[in-house]
Design a protein around this motif. Structure first.
Motif, PDB file in Angstrom:
ATOM      1  N   LYS A  22       0.834  -1.216   0.000  1.00 38.91           N
ATOM      2  CA  LYS A  22       0.000   0.000   0.000  1.00 38.91           C
ATOM      3  C   LYS A  22       0.861   1.256   0.000  1.00 38.91           C
ATOM      4  N   ASN A  23       1.852   1.298   0.880  1.00 39.51           N
ATOM      5  CA  ASN A  23       2.619   2.534   1.042  1.00 39.51           C
ATOM      6  C   ASN A  23       3.611   2.770  -0.099  1.00 39.51           C
ATOM      7  N   ASP A 125       4.159  20.308   7.398  1.00 38.96           N
ATOM      8  CA  ASP A 125       5.051  21.469   7.274  1.00 38.96           C
ATOM      9  C   ASP A 125       6.347  21.157   6.516  1.00 38.96           C
ATOM     10  N   GLN A 126       6.867  19.947   6.645  1.00 37.39           N
ATOM     11  CA  GLN A 126       8.132  19.616   5.960  1.00 37.39           C
ATOM     12  C   GLN A 126       7.939  19.511   4.443  1.00 37.39           C
ATOM     13  N   HIS A 127       6.760  19.048   4.011  1.00 34.31           N
ATOM     14  CA  HIS A 127       6.451  19.013   2.574  1.00 34.31           C
ATOM     15  C   HIS A 127       6.489  20.458   2.047  1.00 34.31           C
ATOM     16  N   PHE A 162      12.867  16.029  10.190  1.00 34.77           N
ATOM     17  CA  PHE A 162      12.590  14.646  10.582  1.00 34.77           C
ATOM     18  C   PHE A 162      12.512  13.861   9.270  1.00 34.77           C
ATOM     19  N   SER A 164      10.691  12.389   7.273  1.00 38.04           N
ATOM     20  CA  SER A 164       9.288  12.104   6.956  1.00 38.04           C
ATOM     21  C   SER A 164       9.187  11.370   5.617  1.00 38.04           C
ATOM     22  N   GLY A 166       6.356  10.906   3.764  1.00 40.43           N
ATOM     23  CA  GLY A 166       5.547  11.666   2.807  1.00 40.43           C
ATOM     24  C   GLY A 166       6.278  12.887   2.264  1.00 40.43           C
ATOM     25  N   GLU A 190      12.945   4.384   3.819  1.00 37.66           N
ATOM     26  CA  GLU A 190      12.057   3.225   3.721  1.00 37.66           C
ATOM     27  C   GLU A 190      12.148   2.571   2.327  1.00 37.66           C
ATOM     28  N   THR A 305       6.652   1.805  13.024  1.00 40.41           N
ATOM     29  CA  THR A 305       5.445   2.133  13.798  1.00 40.41           C
ATOM     30  C   THR A 305       4.232   1.358  13.283  1.00 40.41           C
ATOM     31  N   ASP A 306       4.225   1.024  11.991  1.00 41.14           N
ATOM     32  CA  ASP A 306       3.070   0.299  11.431  1.00 41.14           C
ATOM     33  C   ASP A 306       2.994  -1.154  11.895  1.00 41.14           C
ATOM     34  N   VAL A 328       7.363   7.765  16.690  1.00 41.36           N
ATOM     35  CA  VAL A 328       7.054   8.338  15.361  1.00 41.36           C
ATOM     36  C   VAL A 328       5.744   9.138  15.394  1.00 41.36           C
ATOM     37  N   ARG A 332      -0.411   7.003  19.064  1.00 35.59           N
ATOM     38  CA  ARG A 332      -0.757   5.751  18.394  1.00 35.59           C
ATOM     39  C   ARG A 332      -0.960   4.621  19.404  1.00 35.59           C
TER      40      ARG A 332
END
Ligand SMILES: CC(=O)N[C@H]1[C@@H](OP(=O)(O)OP(=O)(O)OC[C@H]2O[C@@H](n3ccc(=O)[nH]c3=O)[C@H](O)[C@@H]2O)O[C@H](CO)[C@@H](O)[C@@H]1O
Ligand SMILES: C=C(OP(=O)(O)O)C(=O)O
Length: 433
Positions: A22-23, A125-127, A162, A164, A166, A190, A305-306, A328, A332
């Motif tokens: 999926k990711n 914010d990082q995007h 971080f 991230s 995304g 990843e 984390t997933d 992360v 959660r």
């Protein structure tokens, strides 16, 4: 409303095959918008609700998308619309991943603000910092983020606060069509980032360094269609690895890539689980007694984390005290309360959870608070006394294809029922009274 009903006590054996990730597929589908010439063909696509949602986003943006037999074709050669409305972003946060492609190709991207979700506030914010560094003007207002650039984006040096996932993906996509070279430091490593880079390079992009801490992208003028196979889903693989271990079973998880799963493999081995590499995947053999371990979630190659909630289910069965620390996502641990409803001996201490095992789990009605929590509760149900009924399956369906059927094929006593036609309990009581 659907429910999955599990009766605990069955040892799982056999072979299960994992789907495409999926990711990995969501950013790859978003990246097809960069191809102004030719069609993209994506293979090994899982039939998940998130995939249907992102396909709808692409159609809304004026791309031609078809999806059947685990294969998607996208023709994005027409001029694209630039706005992704809230109805899509609300359903699936990953809709924000179309932003980099739109901005690079059309010079503007207007996306509904994603807002919070069950696992934390999840800002972007990082995007936006990356887009701004490349020359975009970003405005936030009326529930939208509106990013615009005059002419082409410009290559830039960007440091992420971080790593991230995304933000790395969105900035990478935007940079493929920018003028000049972009260097992104402290990026996510990843396997899904590597898959996206391979896809982009197949489209004619020049992306180097994916899988390391620094990615370098030389911008090109245009990108074209290509064919790409999606990597196997390491989180689905991990979930079935836990299913085998928790039941003391013996299961071959076909498609599990050992290099993608090294932190999970190490932790499960520390717990006493036997893991053997075979030609087509990993064989998991559960021990009689599981040992407790401590786990801290981290960006890849740290513990994912997933897999946190599924490991919590496994640690409930371990003999002794374990601790899980979530670094992360800020929130959660919603599944902890649900595990408690199943008699799990578990308490939250700040960003950590202390698990006193082994708990004698009891079947109960529990709600999937997020996608991985849904899977974890079903895993706990596999060893609970009596029946566990898991509701809120819309979360599970975002990330697992035929989850209960795959478990049943390994010998689990599990079924999925649809309650729409069944009368509500109160109606029955009124009629009987
Ligand atoms: C579709 C997809 O691939 N989803 C995965 C992706 O989500 P996603 O890409 O959203 O995860 P990120 O790596 O971006 O987020 C990690 C952390 O960074 C924070 N953050 C992120 C971006 C930003 O601009 N500012 C900021 O503060 C988030 O709030 C979160 O606390 O990576 C996560 C971390 O491995 C996984 O759990 C998700 O399954
Ligand atoms: C958190 C997850 O996904 P998303 O980022 O799509 O919400 C997940 O896959 O566990």
């Amino acid at each position: 409303m659907d429910k999955i009903i599990v009766r605990g006590g069955k040892r799982l054996t056999g072979t299960v095959k994992v789907e495409g990730a999926k990711n990995a597929v969501l950013p790859v589908i978003a990246a097809t918008l960069l191809a102004s010439k030719g069609k993209c063909e994506i293979l090994d696509v899982p039939e998940l609700s998130d995939v249907y949602t992102i396909n709808e986003v692409l159609r809304y943006l004026n791309a031609d998308v078809s999806f059947s037999n685990n294969r998607i074709t996208v023709d994005a050669s027409r001029e694209l619309m630039m706005e992704a409305p809230f109805e899509y972003v609300r359903k699936m946060r990953a809709s924000v991943l179309v932003m980099g492609s739109l901005l690079a190709r059309e010079g503007r991207a207007k996306i509904a603000l994603p807002g919070g979700c069950a696992i934390g506030s999840r800002p972007i914010d990082q995007h936006l910092k990356g887009f701004e560094a490349m020359g975009a003007k970003v405005k936030v207002g009326n529930g939208f983020i509106d990013a615009e650039v005059e002419g082409r984006l410009k290559g830039a040096k960007i440091y992420l606060d971080f790593p991230s996932v995304g933000a790395t993906e969105n900035i990478m996509m935007a940079a493929t069509l920018a003028e000049g070279t972009t260097i992104i430091d402290n990026v996510a490593k990843e396997p899904e980032i590597v898959d996206l880079a391979n896809f982009l390079n197949g489209m004619g992009a020049k992306v180097r360094g994916a899988g390391t801490g620094t990615i370098r992208i030389e911008g090109v003028k245009e990108l074209h269609g290509t064919t790409h196979h999606i990597i196997p889903d390491r989180i689905e693989a991990g979930t079935f690895m836990v299913a085998a271990a928790i039941t003391g079973g013996n299961v071959l998880v076909q498609g599990a890539v050992p290099e993608h799963l090294s932190s999970l493999v190490s932790k499960m081995q520390e717990m006493g689980v036997t893991i053997q590499e075979e030609e087509t995947g990993l064989r998991i053999i559960g021990p009689e007694r599981l040992k407790p371990v401590d786990i801290k979630t981290m960006p890849h190659p740290g513990f994912p984390t997933d897999m946190q909630s599924q490991m919590m289910a496994l640690l409930l069965a371990a003999d002794g005290t374990s601790m899980i620390t979530e670094t992360v996502f800020e929130n959660r641990f919603m599944h902890v309360e649900e595990f408690r409803r199943m008699n799990g001996n578990i308490k939250i201490d700040g960003r950590s959870v202390i698990i006193d095992g082994p708990s004698t789990l009891q079947g109960a009605e529990v709600a999937a608070t997020d996608l991985r929590a849904g899977a974890a509760l079903i895993l706990a149900g596999l060893i609970a006394d009596g029946y566990t009924r898991v509701t809120e399956l819309k979360h599970l369906d975002r990330g697992y294809v035929n989850f209960h059927q795959k478990l049943a094929s390994l010998g689990a006593d599990v079924e999925r029922i649809t309650l729409e036609s069944a009368p509500a309990v109160s109606e029955v009581e009124v009629k009987e009274a």
